[in-house]
Scaffold this motif. Structure first.
Motif, PDB file in Angstrom:
ATOM      1  N   LEU A  92       0.833  -1.199   0.000  1.00  0.00           N
ATOM      2  CA  LEU A  92       0.000   0.000   0.000  1.00  0.00           C
ATOM      3  C   LEU A  92       0.868   1.250   0.000  1.00  0.00           C
ATOM      4  CD1 LEU A  92      -2.852   1.201   0.148  1.00  0.00           C
ATOM      5  CD2 LEU A  92      -2.658   1.077   2.632  1.00  0.00           C
ATOM      6  N   GLU A  93       1.915   1.241   0.814  1.00  0.00           N
ATOM      7  CA  GLU A  93       2.835   2.383   0.848  1.00  0.00           C
ATOM      8  C   GLU A  93       3.523   2.561  -0.507  1.00  0.00           C
ATOM      9  OE1 GLU A  93       6.875   3.677   3.218  1.00  0.00           O
ATOM     10  OE2 GLU A  93       5.492   2.296   4.187  1.00  0.00           O
ATOM     11  N   LEU A  94       3.917   1.462  -1.128  1.00  0.00           N
ATOM     12  CA  LEU A  94       4.550   1.517  -2.445  1.00  0.00           C
ATOM     13  C   LEU A  94       3.596   2.101  -3.485  1.00  0.00           C
ATOM     14  CD1 LEU A  94       6.961   0.808  -4.271  1.00  0.00           C
ATOM     15  CD2 LEU A  94       5.938  -1.462  -4.557  1.00  0.00           C
ATOM     16  N   GLU A  95       2.331   1.710  -3.441  1.00  0.00           N
ATOM     17  CA  GLU A  95       1.351   2.248  -4.383  1.00  0.00           C
ATOM     18  C   GLU A  95       1.151   3.751  -4.176  1.00  0.00           C
ATOM     19  OE1 GLU A  95      -0.215   0.935  -7.042  1.00  0.00           O
ATOM     20  OE2 GLU A  95       1.043  -0.835  -6.716  1.00  0.00           O
ATOM     21  N   LYS A  96       1.183   4.201  -2.920  1.00  0.00           N
ATOM     22  CA  LYS A  96       1.069   5.632  -2.642  1.00  0.00           C
ATOM     23  C   LYS A  96       2.254   6.386  -3.228  1.00  0.00           C
ATOM     24  CE  LYS A  96      -1.677   5.368   1.590  1.00  0.00           C
ATOM     25  NZ  LYS A  96      -1.688   5.578   3.047  1.00  0.00           N
ATOM     26  N   VAL A  97       3.451   5.829  -3.068  1.00  0.00           N
ATOM     27  CA  VAL A  97       4.653   6.460  -3.615  1.00  0.00           C
ATOM     28  C   VAL A  97       4.582   6.499  -5.140  1.00  0.00           C
ATOM     29  CG1 VAL A  97       7.161   6.205  -3.868  1.00  0.00           C
ATOM     30  CG2 VAL A  97       6.102   5.924  -1.635  1.00  0.00           C
ATOM     31  N   LYS A  98       4.106   5.415  -5.751  1.00  0.00           N
ATOM     32  CA  LYS A  98       3.953   5.383  -7.212  1.00  0.00           C
ATOM     33  C   LYS A  98       2.975   6.453  -7.677  1.00  0.00           C
ATOM     34  CE  LYS A  98       4.870   0.495  -8.192  1.00  0.00           C
ATOM     35  NZ  LYS A  98       4.260  -0.755  -8.667  1.00  0.00           N
ATOM     36  N   GLN A  99       1.868   6.610  -6.954  1.00  0.00           N
ATOM     37  CA  GLN A  99       0.865   7.621  -7.309  1.00  0.00           C
ATOM     38  C   GLN A  99       1.454   9.020  -7.198  1.00  0.00           C
ATOM     39  OE1 GLN A  99      -2.074   7.145  -8.579  1.00  0.00           O
ATOM     40  NE2 GLN A  99      -2.772   9.241  -8.544  1.00  0.00           N
TER      41      GLN A  99
END
Length: 107
Positions: free
Chosen positions: A62-69
């Protein structure tokens, strides 16, 4: 003369025989219970640790997806600013082709 066997005596003897065999079964059940409790504890602890590990993995994803966004938004903004800069540079250009294109666009 034959001795008469009393039915109460026969039933009592059968009951005693069944009770003596039941002790062996009780011992078997006791051994099974003694060994099954630690095994169940080990299995449940393993399942709990797997669940915790999966929860950590999902939190990391989830944290990785936030960073990607956030990265996508930053890159998009950067490209938008570069496009605006290019449009301003070409707007002040003395290139005849660009001047003709701007005139056609205005019409």
């Amino acid at each position: 003369m034959k001795k008469r066997i009393d039915s109460k005596y026969l039933i009592m003897k059968i009951d005693l025989h069944n009770k003596s065999g039941g002790g062996e079964m009780t011992g078997t059940i006791a051994v099974i219970m003694i060994f099954s409790i630690p095994i169940i504890a080990i299995v449940s602890d393993h399942l709990k640790s797997n669940t915790k590990q999966k929860a950590k993995m999902l939190a990391t994803e989830l944290e990785l997806e936030k960073v990607k966004q956030q990265n996508f938004i930053a890159e998009t903004e950067k490209m938008r600013l570069e496009l605006q800069k290019m449009q301003l540079d070409y707007a002040h250009s003395a290139d005849p082709i660009l001047i003709d294109l701007q005139k056609e666009k205005a019409i």
